[in-house]
Every structure is written in C-alpha cells, then in structure tokens.
Design a protein around this motif. Structure first.
Motif, PDB file in Angstrom:
ATOM      1  N   ARG A  92       0.840  -1.192   0.000  1.00 22.11           N
ATOM      2  CA  ARG A  92       0.000   0.000   0.000  1.00 22.11           C
ATOM      3  C   ARG A  92       0.878   1.246   0.000  1.00 22.11           C
ATOM      4  N   GLU A  94      -0.319   5.278   0.235  1.00 15.99           N
ATOM      5  CA  GLU A  94      -1.467   6.194   0.279  1.00 15.99           C
ATOM      6  C   GLU A  94      -1.055   7.527   0.865  1.00 15.99           C
ATOM      7  N   PRO A  95      -1.420   8.605   0.250  1.00 14.74           N
ATOM      8  CA  PRO A  95      -2.003   8.687  -1.081  1.00 14.74           C
ATOM      9  C   PRO A  95      -0.966   8.312  -2.126  1.00 14.74           C
ATOM     10  N   ALA A  96      -1.452   7.940  -3.292  1.00 15.94           N
ATOM     11  CA  ALA A  96      -0.548   7.518  -4.379  1.00 15.94           C
ATOM     12  C   ALA A  96       0.370   8.671  -4.752  1.00 15.94           C
ATOM     13  N   SER A 131       3.198  10.351   2.563  1.00 19.98           N
ATOM     14  CA  SER A 131       2.527   9.154   2.067  1.00 19.98           C
ATOM     15  C   SER A 131       2.816   8.008   3.020  1.00 19.98           C
TER      16      SER A 131
END
Length: 180
Positions: A92, A94-96, A131
């Motif tokens: 994961r 997040e955010p990309a 992120s």
C-alpha cells in the motif's frame, strides 16, 4: 536345421538380438552424462525449491513462484525449501505518489527487487509528500506513516542487499510478460 547367412554361418534363432543402450566412451562418459542431466534438472527446478530465481528454465514459461502467488500447475507450493522470496512486496502507498519525470520510477503497490525498490523509494522521498507505506519483506510487515520523515523505513531501505534481479518490478494482481 538353422538358417545360414551370406557367409555360410548358421544362426541360432529368428528373434532379433536385444542390445543394451550403450554410451560411447565407457563408464566415465556415462557418469558425466548422468551428472549433466541431474544438473539440468536441478537448475530447472531451482525456482520451485526457492533456491534461485535467475538463469532458470522457468523464466521461459512466465512462471511466478514468489510469495505473492504460486502459479505452477505441476509442482505444489510445499516443495519450496526457502520460506520467502528475495523481493520487496509493496502492499500500500497512500495517497498515491504522482509521476514526475517520465524517467523517474514511481513507488506503487507491486513486487520489487531490492534495488528497484530502493530507487523508487528515493524518488518518492524527493517528492517531499506525506505518504503512508506498507510493505512485506522476508515475511516481516513494515508500516510507515510518512516515508518522507520516518527514519525506521529509511534504515530498512539502507539495509537491503544490492543484488540486482532480472525482473525489477512486478504487479501484485495480474500476470505480465517477462522482461528477459
């Protein structure tokens, strides 16, 4: 009375003679042939055993034997001798992270060689964006709330081995062609 051949000798039976398969050169050549065949079988089965992932016959079959999936139709996952593959599994981000320069690699969910992960991680840190990152390496789950500021994940990245692998990045979900 027996049959006679062209030279006038008699033959004992009509059945054809059975001959054993003989390799030329005697026992040393036979040992070499058997050792060569055993070596080829060992090299071909090495990804299934978890022993190596480079220079294997499996690369021609688009075989995936990493921790994320096991797509061998013949060899069961239980024959694997090692517990984990040599890849970093990014689960994961997040955010990309945005793609900057076209040549700059993007850190996104996927399966990366340690070198490829290190390059993508360093590019992501240059963005200076907060992120969260979640990854798995050798069975350990690591989570970072902020890749730009977390010193723990930075220490992990510096500890990764520098051995390059042929397939630097793979997706987590779908098959993809080999890059060889």
């Amino acid at each position: 009375m027996g049959l006679r051949d062209a030279a006038g000798r008699g033959s004992r039976s009509l059945a054809p003679r059975r001959s054993r398969l003989r390799l030329p050169g005697g026992p040393h050549h036979r040992s070499f042939a058997v050792a060569t065949i055993a070596l080829l079988l060992a090299l071909g089965s090495s990804p299934y055993l978890g022993l190596k992932y480079r220079y294997s016959f499996a690369m021609l079959s688009n075989l995936r034997v990493d921790d994320a999936r096991w797509n061998s139709l013949i060899v069961p996952r239980q024959v694997r001798l090692t517990r984990h593959d040599p890849f970093v599994h990014v689960l994961r981000v997040e955010p990309a992270l945005p793609r900057g320069d076209r040549r700059e690699p993007v850190l996104a969910p996927g399966v990366y060689s340690p070198d490829a992960f290190r390059r993508r991680f360093e590019a992501a840190r240059r963005h200076q964006r907060r992120s969260a990152l979640e990854l798995r390496y050798h069975g350990q789950l690591l989570k970072s709330p902020d890749i730009a500021a977390d010193l723990g994940i930075l220490g992990f990245v510096e500890s990764l081995p520098a051995a390059p692998l042929y397939q630097p990045a793979l997706t987590l979900r779908a098959p993809q062609p080999c890059v060889h």
